[in-house]
Design an enzyme around this catalytic site. Structure first.
Site, short mmCIF file in Angstrom:
data_model
loop_
_atom_site.label_atom_id
_atom_site.label_comp_id
_atom_site.label_asym_id
_atom_site.label_seq_id
_atom_site.Cartn_x
_atom_site.Cartn_y
_atom_site.Cartn_z
N CYS A 67 -17.61 -44.04 91.46
CA CYS A 67 -16.94 -43.73 90.19
C CYS A 67 -15.56 -44.36 90.08
O CYS A 67 -14.94 -44.31 89.02
CB CYS A 67 -16.85 -42.22 90.01
SG CYS A 67 -18.46 -41.46 89.64
N LYS B 8 -15.13 -47.04 87.28
CA LYS B 8 -15.11 -46.70 85.86
C LYS B 8 -14.02 -47.47 85.12
O LYS B 8 -12.99 -47.83 85.69
CB LYS B 8 -14.84 -45.20 85.68
CG LYS B 8 -16.04 -44.30 85.87
CD LYS B 8 -15.67 -42.87 85.50
CE LYS B 8 -16.88 -41.96 85.49
NZ LYS B 8 -16.52 -40.59 85.08
N GLY C 262 -14.43 -35.58 74.89
CA GLY C 262 -14.71 -36.30 76.13
C GLY C 262 -15.38 -35.43 77.16
O GLY C 262 -15.08 -35.50 78.36
N ASP C 263 -16.32 -34.60 76.72
CA ASP C 263 -17.01 -33.69 77.62
C ASP C 263 -18.02 -34.46 78.47
O ASP C 263 -18.21 -35.67 78.34
CB ASP C 263 -17.69 -32.56 76.84
CG ASP C 263 -17.62 -31.23 77.56
OD1 ASP C 263 -17.66 -31.23 78.80
OD2 ASP C 263 -17.54 -30.18 76.88
N GLY D 182 -37.86 -45.95 84.07
CA GLY D 182 -36.48 -46.37 83.90
C GLY D 182 -36.38 -47.79 83.39
O GLY D 182 -37.31 -48.32 82.79
N ASP E 41 -16.90 -31.52 85.47
CA ASP E 41 -17.03 -31.96 86.85
C ASP E 41 -15.92 -32.96 87.16
O ASP E 41 -15.35 -33.59 86.27
CB ASP E 41 -18.42 -32.50 87.18
CG ASP E 41 -18.82 -33.74 86.42
OD1 ASP E 41 -18.12 -34.13 85.48
OD2 ASP E 41 -19.85 -34.33 86.78
#
Length: 341
Positions: free
Chosen positions: A20, A23, A55-56, A150, A235
């Protein structure tokens, strides 16, 4: 160049960032998203309960009760990133747990996921991609979530994640805009994943405590938060504790106070900071939250750890969660969205 399946491969060497931490910086992302929103639903359509405004962690659409069936909400999210560890199976497990986390952070239950895979097919053997997908499948199976295919693309840089659809009770969502003054703040996983992953990328050292934390589902934490009556959560991932808490405080129109002495850290995290294993993503997080944060007497290392770009981090819940440390509280609106003490 094409590496054979017999050649030892360090997947993190093929990534410009890690997990992450790769990002897009939060400030830049908000500039891009500013003013973009979907059309207002016509009367009778399924309403969008949670969209882009705060921005949830996921989008939520309400399904009306029909034929004796109770009203339900669909939670939709997607998350993928570059290799955060060298082991392909572990990377797959971490990426899947991270993608599923957004559903848990909204108070939902993952129902079905589809894989998102980018792979340098002329460089890395597909045996490694299979291991990545196997890791993702095993975590989804643990979560009771179907994996239904996918999408894959040929890409110079490997990336993996999932798009996940879940179900939730529309009257029992966990949102980032429902925090109120007086609520305690609980953190369900320790910080320090970013700096330990960055050290792993630089040195090859393996940190079992970090891997174990990242592959742990946030399922039990979400269930415990709901059982305790919590209505507000997020989170903690790529924007760090401070970044995600700033978004929660801003959305809820409150100020958050963090007791820095109560925040848990993984073994080795402070040493990794002292040794300089801090990602660019973490430094960008800290730069973004500085105008909205009163750092008090927190030292430079603590500030970096509180902004550390986590991968598959824990839930930050406005409320007490059994077994999770209380690290602060929400107070009335003030000059800063986050205050450290």
């Amino acid at each position: 160049m094409h590496l054979s399946s017999d050649t030892p491969v360090r997947l993190t060497r093929f990534a410009h960032g890690g997990g992450c931490a790769c990002k897009i910086p939060p400030g830049e992302l908000e500039d891009v998203l500013g003013g973009l929103s979907g059309p207002v639903p016509a009367p009778g359509d399924t309403p969008l309960l949670v969209g882009t405004a705060t921005g949830d962690d996921g989008a939520v659409v309400s399904l009306p009760a029909r034929g004796g069936t109770a009203a339900r909400a669909v939670v939709a999210t997607a998350d993928f990133f570059t290799p955060v560890v060298d082991d392909p199976y572990d990377w797959g497990r971490i990426a899947a747990a991270n993608a599923l986390s957004d559903v848990y952070a909204m108070g939902g239950r993952p129902l079905v996921a589809v894989n998102l895979l980018a792979w340098p097919r002329d460089v890395l053997p597909f045996e490694l991609a299979r291991e990545v997908l196997r890791g993702g499948l095993d975590i989804a199976t643990e979560a009771g979530c179907h994996v239904g295919g996918g999408h894959s693309v040929d890409d110079p840089e490997p990336k993996y994640g999932m798009a996940v659809t879940g179900l939730a009770d529309p009257d029992r969502l966990l949102r980032n805009d429902t925090g109120r003054a007086g609520m305690p703040l609980s953190l369900t996983k320790p910080l320090g994943l970013g700096v330990l992953n960055n050290r792993h990328k630089a040195t090859g050292e393996r940190f079992e405590q970090a891997v174990a934390t990242m592959v742990t589902l946030n399922r039990d934490a979400s269930a415990a938060a709901l059982a305790a009556g919590a209505v507000c959560a997020t989170d903690v991932t790529g924007f760090g504790l401070l970044g995600h808490l700033h978004k929660l405080a801003r959305a809820s129109d409150v100020t958050a106070v963090i007791d820095t002495a109560a925040v848990p850290y993984l073994d080795g995290a402070r040493q990794a900071v002292r040794d300089g294993y801090v990602s660019g993503g973490t430094r960008r997080n800290l730069e973004w939250v500085e105008p909205f944060t009163d750092f008090g007497s927190a030292d430079a290392g603590t500030r970096l750890l509180l902004a550390d770009a986590q991968t598959s981090g824990g839930l930050l819940v406005a409320g007490e969660v059994p077994g999770a440390p209380v690290v602060g509280e929400l107070v009335r609106k003030g000059a800063h969205s986050v205050v450290l003490k």
